[in-house]
Design an enzyme around this catalytic site. Sequence first.
Site, mmCIF file in Angstrom:
data_model
loop_
_atom_site.group_PDB
_atom_site.id
_atom_site.type_symbol
_atom_site.label_atom_id
_atom_site.label_comp_id
_atom_site.label_asym_id
_atom_site.label_seq_id
_atom_site.Cartn_x
_atom_site.Cartn_y
_atom_site.Cartn_z
ATOM 1 N N GLU A 107 0.837 -1.202 0.000
ATOM 2 C CA GLU A 107 0.000 0.000 0.000
ATOM 3 C C GLU A 107 0.873 1.253 0.000
ATOM 4 O O GLU A 107 1.844 1.352 0.752
ATOM 5 C CB GLU A 107 -0.886 -0.003 1.234
ATOM 6 C CG GLU A 107 -2.239 0.613 1.018
ATOM 7 C CD GLU A 107 -3.140 -0.239 0.136
ATOM 8 O OE1 GLU A 107 -3.289 0.121 -1.055
ATOM 9 O OE2 GLU A 107 -3.694 -1.229 0.614
ATOM 10 N N HIS A 108 0.529 2.198 -0.866
ATOM 11 C CA HIS A 108 1.275 3.454 -1.038
ATOM 12 C C HIS A 108 2.701 3.207 -1.547
ATOM 13 O O HIS A 108 3.585 4.021 -1.343
ATOM 14 C CB HIS A 108 1.301 4.268 0.256
ATOM 15 C CG HIS A 108 -0.023 4.893 0.574
ATOM 16 N ND1 HIS A 108 -0.371 6.174 0.175
ATOM 17 C CD2 HIS A 108 -1.106 4.404 1.228
ATOM 18 C CE1 HIS A 108 -1.601 6.445 0.589
ATOM 19 N NE2 HIS A 108 -2.074 5.387 1.228
ATOM 20 N N ASP A 133 2.888 2.170 -4.908
ATOM 21 C CA ASP A 133 2.772 2.242 -6.364
ATOM 22 C C ASP A 133 3.278 3.559 -6.927
ATOM 23 O O ASP A 133 3.705 3.612 -8.080
ATOM 24 C CB ASP A 133 1.341 1.962 -6.824
ATOM 25 C CG ASP A 133 0.312 2.906 -6.240
ATOM 26 O OD1 ASP A 133 0.557 3.467 -5.164
ATOM 27 O OD2 ASP A 133 -0.746 3.080 -6.867
ATOM 28 N N SER A 179 -25.416 6.557 -16.397
ATOM 29 C CA SER A 179 -25.149 5.550 -15.374
ATOM 30 C C SER A 179 -26.442 5.150 -14.693
ATOM 31 O O SER A 179 -27.224 6.013 -14.269
ATOM 32 C CB SER A 179 -24.161 6.090 -14.332
ATOM 33 O OG SER A 179 -24.060 5.187 -13.246
ATOM 34 N N GLY A 221 -17.252 4.435 -2.418
ATOM 35 C CA GLY A 221 -16.403 4.772 -1.288
ATOM 36 C C GLY A 221 -15.779 3.586 -0.593
ATOM 37 O O GLY A 221 -15.092 3.754 0.416
ATOM 38 N N GLY A 271 -13.443 1.709 -1.735
ATOM 39 C CA GLY A 271 -12.005 1.704 -1.980
ATOM 40 C C GLY A 271 -11.502 0.436 -2.635
ATOM 41 O O GLY A 271 -10.374 0.010 -2.383
ATOM 42 N N SER A 299 -13.591 1.274 -7.862
ATOM 43 C CA SER A 299 -14.770 1.551 -8.678
ATOM 44 C C SER A 299 -14.437 2.481 -9.844
ATOM 45 O O SER A 299 -14.883 2.249 -10.980
ATOM 46 C CB SER A 299 -15.888 2.148 -7.822
ATOM 47 O OG SER A 299 -15.450 3.326 -7.168
ATOM 48 N N SER A 300 -13.665 3.530 -9.597
ATOM 49 C CA SER A 300 -13.322 4.448 -10.686
ATOM 50 C C SER A 300 -12.411 3.776 -11.700
ATOM 51 O O SER A 300 -12.544 3.989 -12.910
ATOM 52 C CB SER A 300 -12.674 5.719 -10.140
ATOM 53 O OG SER A 300 -11.474 5.431 -9.447
ATOM 54 N N ASP A 309 -4.676 0.307 -9.120
ATOM 55 C CA ASP A 309 -6.062 -0.069 -9.409
ATOM 56 C C ASP A 309 -6.269 -0.460 -10.871
ATOM 57 O O ASP A 309 -6.753 -1.564 -11.157
ATOM 58 C CB ASP A 309 -7.020 1.057 -9.019
ATOM 59 C CG ASP A 309 -7.181 1.183 -7.515
ATOM 60 O OD1 ASP A 309 -6.467 0.481 -6.782
ATOM 61 O OD2 ASP A 309 -8.022 1.986 -7.085
#
Length: 388
Positions: A33-34, A36, A67, A124, A126, A129-130, A175
């Site tokens: 984590e963190h 990348d 959407s 939200g 995490g 999704s985006s 992601d």
Amino acid sequence: MKQRMIEKFEEIYGKGGEVSVYFAPGRANLIGEHTDYNGGHIFACTLTVGTYAAARRRPDNRFRFCSLNYPESGVLDRAGDELDYREEDDWGNYPKGVIRTFIAKGYPIDGGLDLLYYGEIPKGLGIGSSASINVATGLILRDLMGLENVTKVDIALFSALAEGEYMKNGGGILDPFTVAMGKKDHAILLDTSDFSYSYAPLDLPHEKVIITNSGKAREGLVERTLERRRECDQALRELQRVIAINNLCELTAEVFEQVQEMIKSPVRVRRARHVVTENQRTRQAVEAMKRGDIREFGQLMNASHLSLKEDHEVSCEELDVLVEEAWELEGVIGSRMMGAGYGGCTISIVDEDSVSEFIEKVGTNYTRRTGRRAEFYVVETGDGAMRL
């Protein structure tokens, strides 16, 4: 789901022409984590939930976005030269950003598209999704615009650029790469310094992966993530005065201990220490998984959380409570916060016989200690983005 997407698409945009349907999954980062945005390693898998997208070519140069998750927003209609970021376009900026990135990279976007999205991933949480929206859009552009030379790795890179440069949210490659390249029953070890990757079997015959939503919104996420990037970049520049490295993750923990005094701020020392040790933990965790040593893997997950909490300082009370309560249970192999932090979710590996106890006890104690209600998702691994 494919037929339902086609029916909804034709209900909104009308019948006629071929409608193509795509799926891009969510992702769970097991460890790493963190790292990348510091040239380090990540170890992540794709899930069976994600984003569906239906699309059809248009003869003109217009792009229409809709959407099913935001029916009140209606259809967003933009010409090909009107794809600049607009705050009022809200979620529509994600697919717009991908299209703009393809154009900026010199790919011929001949004509327009009608696009419909439906996301199964809770907002939200995490778990990408985006990124799933972006990667699905990239696949659509590749296929429907005839861009045969575009690879899935290219789509992941363009999706990351869309988030980082178009959306200005500091997103990394984790992601979109995982979403694009995932493989069922496997996790991806990605070296973000050169985008080399390999798959490792995710062998959990008697364990389950549980994602727990804290219900705490990730407030100030973009600004805080950009701040961590700036701190890491400054620490790197200070270290480069005495050691030839291109990124923090080239260092081992042992070498870092020898050169850390060159970093002039105690805060930046902690940020860099997390990055270096997390990268080392990630590689150790993959080797443990390959050996079938799930207990060591869990211990490394626990150490990851402590580092994220104490050195990188991206956790929060709610995430810490969820992890602490998980650690109290005998059937929990490992648990840590997952994602950018400041809210969102945790990821835990739990003996399958202890799943019910985990949900009951962690949920009850979390509510007692924070006043919030946690949501639990027992997830399965799936394949990466695809055309259905």
